[in-house]
Design an enzyme around this catalytic site. Sequence first.
Site, PDB file in Angstrom:
ATOM      1  N   HIS A 155       0.832  -1.222   0.000  1.00  0.00           N
ATOM      2  CA  HIS A 155       0.000   0.000   0.000  1.00  0.00           C
ATOM      3  C   HIS A 155       0.861   1.264   0.000  1.00  0.00           C
ATOM      4  CE1 HIS A 155      -3.313  -2.744   1.211  1.00  0.00           C
ATOM      5  NE2 HIS A 155      -2.362  -3.283   1.979  1.00  0.00           N
ATOM      6  N   SER A 276      14.051  21.935 -15.898  1.00  0.00           N
ATOM      7  CA  SER A 276      12.903  22.809 -16.133  1.00  0.00           C
ATOM      8  C   SER A 276      13.334  24.031 -16.915  1.00  0.00           C
ATOM      9  CB  SER A 276      12.317  23.221 -14.781  1.00  0.00           C
ATOM     10  OG  SER A 276      11.569  24.394 -14.911  1.00  0.00           O
ATOM     11  N   LYS A 282      15.918  22.220 -11.171  1.00  0.00           N
ATOM     12  CA  LYS A 282      15.197  20.953 -11.312  1.00  0.00           C
ATOM     13  C   LYS A 282      15.985  19.853 -12.026  1.00  0.00           C
ATOM     14  CE  LYS A 282      11.561  19.913 -10.363  1.00  0.00           C
ATOM     15  NZ  LYS A 282      10.207  20.115 -10.868  1.00  0.00           N
ATOM     16  N   GLU A 289       9.119   8.826 -16.541  1.00  0.00           N
ATOM     17  CA  GLU A 289       7.726   9.265 -16.745  1.00  0.00           C
ATOM     18  C   GLU A 289       7.242   8.874 -18.139  1.00  0.00           C
ATOM     19  OE1 GLU A 289       7.211  13.511 -15.429  1.00  0.00           O
ATOM     20  OE2 GLU A 289       9.211  13.135 -14.634  1.00  0.00           O
TER      21      GLU A 289
END
Length: 500
Positions: A155, A276, A282, A289
Amino acid sequence: MSDILRRGRLSSTPDEDMIGFTSSMSADKWIFEADILVDMAHTVMLHEQGIIKEKDCTGILKGLFTIREEGIERLDHSYEDIHISLESRLIDIVGEDTGGRMHSGRSRNDEVATCIRIRLRDELLALAEELLELRTTLLEKASGNTETLMPGFTHLQHAQPTTFAHHLVAHSNAIGRDIERVIAAFSRVNRCPLGSAAFASTGFGLDRNRTASLLGFDSLLGNSMDAVSTRDFLIESASAMGNIMVNLSRMAEEIIIWSSPEFSFIELDDMYASTSSIMPQKKNPDSAELVRGKTGTVIGALMALLSLCKALPLSYNRDLQEATPNMWRAVETTRSAVRITRGMIASMKVDTASMAEKSVIGFTTATELADTLVRVAGIPFRTAHQIVGVLARESGNPTLARIDAVACSILGEGLSSRGLTDAMVKEALDPVMNISKRAITGGPAPDEVRRAIKMQREEAGRVQEILEDMNSKIEESLKQLFIEVEEYTGNTTYPQVTRG
Ligand code: ARG
């Protein structure tokens, strides 16, 4: 040049919109090489069966070499597919009296199905190789981390301590099954539909076994109607790819969360990161992704294939043309995702200190403590679960005194009277001890994981040999095809002709 396909039956020509709507030319680049192989094998067999003369056979084969050298760009792209534009080019080069004989006893229906299978089998073998490399990388990383503590999750909550190796071997097992599925799909892809013609086979005395063998197929698709109608082999292959992507997406998701500061288990190599355009600090795990995102593309392709084939009456229907590009999209996406995932895993930095530190957060040793109470004090597991559950509400690790107090309130008696000692409690709360105790088959104990790694490496070696055999069987067949072709043409450039 007049349209060799429409000139007989049809009078008006399609406009650009209609050509764009019906043409498969852009996806057919995938099967250009395969189509030439199919044409060559069919032509050789036509001559061997006495259906065409030797001079025509030689003329066609030479023409096919020329077309291959010219490349797909030279073909007339206003035709509706590669098969007819290639035949039209052949007729341009060698004349209709010769080139016009190549399509005897054949239809584009069996031709396209054969071409797709030839290209797809190569893609499947390449995919299996790439999966094997990913598996090897996972095992390599695992073997360096058999003692690296980490929290295991259920979980997404800290559950029990494990090791990074145990976690990686779990993914490696999944990839092992993916490889099996790809090989199983191959066994149904590598069957030859050629000779089925439109669907009812042909009155020409073709030798279907001969073309199948020259093209490296394992067997024939017997029934000629089934052979041109089915795309179940695409569904099966795309389903294997969907499964691969689902497995990769689970790794990708973990890579994404593990690289966040909240976890800080790993850091991706800069090569696999992006930054970024506004936030200069970043470092984003974009490749992971995209693996996650592209999973949707492959699942979509599988859904498209299933929907396209649903309720299609036998035999060939033009709907089937829409199926193929989904297959190419699926295989291209899956293969690149496998390679990128391998690269990310091979090059990522593992923060073993951070993982170890977090391995005990959230009282992850609670199960082992409850098990210890069962083993030492002889109480039922359910009672131990209750005692430790009450202790879990308190902060910090439980002491023997607290265990006794809680046990007293539940059982009316402490557990030190039943033999529980401080040392036993300490041992139960030690994550390293937790892991070393879990030494049964499949557990995280370092020796057991090392055994699993060894077994998986051996299995990978066996699969590697199977793949090499499959590849060389195809290569041997194609070599035979080119030896035949050389006899007619004297053209010895066959080693340059690539597979698929
Ligand atoms: N481009 C077609 C396809 O991909 C080839 C077969 C065409 N057959 C036909 N009867 N129109 O399915």
